[in-house]
Enzyme design. Structure first.
Site, PDB file in Angstrom:
ATOM      1  N   LYS A  68      81.779  15.599   2.046  1.00 43.13           N
ATOM      2  CA  LYS A  68      80.166  16.547   1.870  1.00 43.13           C
ATOM      3  C   LYS A  68      79.249  16.928   2.723  1.00 43.13           C
ATOM      4  CE  LYS A  68      78.773  11.599   3.036  1.00 43.13           C
ATOM      5  NZ  LYS A  68      77.437  12.009   3.860  1.00 43.13           N
TER       6      LYS A  68
ATOM      7  N   ASP B   1      80.679   7.926  11.718  1.00 41.95           N
ATOM      8  CA  ASP B   1      80.589   7.561  10.782  1.00 41.95           C
ATOM      9  C   ASP B   1      82.021   7.187  11.153  1.00 41.95           C
ATOM     10  OD1 ASP B   1      78.447   8.375   9.654  1.00 41.95           O
ATOM     11  OD2 ASP B   1      79.676  10.276   8.486  1.00 41.95           O
TER      12      ASP B   1
ATOM     13  N   ARG C 206      74.318  -0.754   9.556  1.00 43.11           N
ATOM     14  CA  ARG C 206      75.891  -0.931   9.297  1.00 43.11           C
ATOM     15  C   ARG C 206      76.540  -1.894  10.840  1.00 43.11           C
ATOM     16  NH1 ARG C 206      77.549   5.276   8.462  1.00 43.11           N
ATOM     17  NH2 ARG C 206      77.836   5.281   6.886  1.00 43.11           N
TER      18      ARG C 206
END
Ligand SMILES: O=C(O)C1=C[C@@H](OP(=O)(O)O)[C@@H](O)[C@H](O)C1
Ligand SMILES: C=C(OP(=O)(O)O)C(=O)O
Length: 407
Positions: free
Chosen positions: A21, A287, A318
């Protein structure tokens, strides 16, 4: 809705991963800026790319980019140079993800971008016009997406753009990715030390095909690391990838997974090596952090991960989310400095029927699913549809390889 995910007897997979993406969303902006007649090949059908396609192809003036960080940042910069009045908004979480550094930079370069609700956060009202450009300084330690957003429109500014990056720069491979793709579209930039310079230039359209997503590949590497008996092939990945997350292959070699590159992708094999402790700075690959945290605890490998400062402002906090959800499985993690997460084998009583909350974060769902290979009862995951942000076919791909997935 929850999914209960249970392990296959043996894992044999040949997976066509989704397109990256990050590359899709850059290529869409560069295609628009170069007035390209070519359609981008292998464009992802994930949410983050769909909102971008929709925005760039619509006649609307008001855009909702949902949870897509790249779409919010890249379109804010893009729209600020398209004559007209525009608004851009997103999910509740997006309204709490900071954007002041980008807005201040754009306004200093001749744009007019205003906050519609809370100062420093989306939604934004953008009054687009030709941009003067020039020389500015901005903090490099919050999100590289602000920098990528500015760089892509930089060659079209009257004076071009000289960016002085202040402090440590995070997520650098994503800035490199932007510059490399700009170069493919015919625009050169110079990056020396803390300064990136782009002179006024025109983009030239090219036919463009998007690579598979190395961040998505990490979940399959995790499954390989956690299974005794598996054969996994991942299609559309390249060794000399433009993506920083390709570094995951080297790191997984320390968790027992070897990578063989073929002309159609990679084949994963057990390499018989497993480190006793994993220390790593994730500042360049934020990520991948969730994948490695979950994989390490399940392999009983202590770790110390640094460089996690951007994790608090992503789809969710996170660091908190990992600590809370792994506690449910009986693992006690420690965080410090808002940027370090460690585990030295500390355990607590696991919950009898843990349900992993996903906090509207695709990577929480995808990183925890491989736990099904280790936990005898499988793993229950809440709101599994969150995966559509980057990997809409994740559960179908798991099912196709023999995982049982029940609602
Ligand atoms: O430019 C990009 O495509 C991205 C940059 C990174 O964000 P930050 O620069 O905010 O760390 C990364 O986490 C995100 O998933 C995608
Ligand atoms: C942080 C992420 O995305 P974004 O910032 O583009 O929303 C991600 O995909 O992990």
């Amino acid at each position: 809705m929850n999914y209960v995910v249970k392990s296959p007897v043996s894992l044999k997979a040949s997976i066509k991963l989704p397109a990256s993406k990050s590359i899709c969303n850059r290529a869409l902006i560069l295609n628009a800026l170069s007035y390209s007649p070519y359609e981008i090949r292998n464009l992802s059908d994930c949410d983050d790319t769909e909102v971008m396609v929709k925005a760039l192809n619509s006649n609307d003036r008001d855009f909702d980019i949902k949870a897509a960080g790249t779409a919010m940042r890249f379109l804010t910069a893009f729209l600020s140079k398209v004559v007209g009045e525009w608004t851009i908004t997103g999910t509740q979480r997006m309204k709490n993800r900071p954007i002041k550094i980008l807005v201040d930079a754009l306004n200093a370069l001749g744009a007019r971008v205003e906050y519609m609700e809370k100062e420093g956060y989306p939604p934004l009202r953008i009054f687009g016009s030709a941009l003067q450009g020039g020389e500015i300084s901005l903090a490099g330690g919050v999100s590289s997406q602000y920098i990528s957003a500015l760089l892509m429109i930089a060659p079209l500014m009257e004076k071009g753009l000289t960016l002085h990056l202040e402090g440590a720069v995070i997520s650098k491979p994503y800035i490199n990715l932007t510059l490399q793709l700009m170069e493919q579209y015919g625009v050169k930039a110079e990056w020396n030390g803390q300064t990136i310079k782009v002179r006024p230039q025109d983009y030239h359209p090219i036919p463009f095909t998007v690579e598979s997503d190395w961040s998505a590949a990490s979940y399959w590497y995790s499954m390989m690391a956690l299974s005794k008996n598996a054969e996994i092939e991942l299609l559309g990945l390249f060794k000399n990838s433009l993506q920083g997350d390709a570094a995951g292959a080297k790191l997984f070699a320390q968790l027992g997974v070897g990578t063989t590159y073929t002309d159609r992708g990679v084949i994963l094999k057990h390499n018989g090596n497993r480190t006793k402790k994993l220390n790593y700075n994730f500042v360049n690959e934020p990520d991948l952090a969730q994948t490695f945290v979950v994989t390490c605890v399940l392999l009983n490998i202590p770790f110390r991960f640094t460089g996690l400062q951007s994790l608090k402002i992503k789809e969710t906090d996170r660091i908190e989310a990992l600590k809370t959800e792994l506690r449910k499985l009986g693992y006690l993690l420690t965080d410090s400095n808002d940027s370090i997460l460690e585990w030295n084998g500390e355990r607590c009583e696991p919950e009898t029927h843990p349900v992993i909350a996903t906090y509207e974060d695709h990577r929480m769902a995808m990183a925890f699913a491989p736990a099904a290979l280790i936990l005898p009862e499988g793993i229950e995951i809440a709101d599994p549809e969150v995966v559509s942000k980057s990997y809409p076919h994740y559960w179908e791909d798991l099912r196709s390889t023999g995982f049982q997935i029940e609602e």
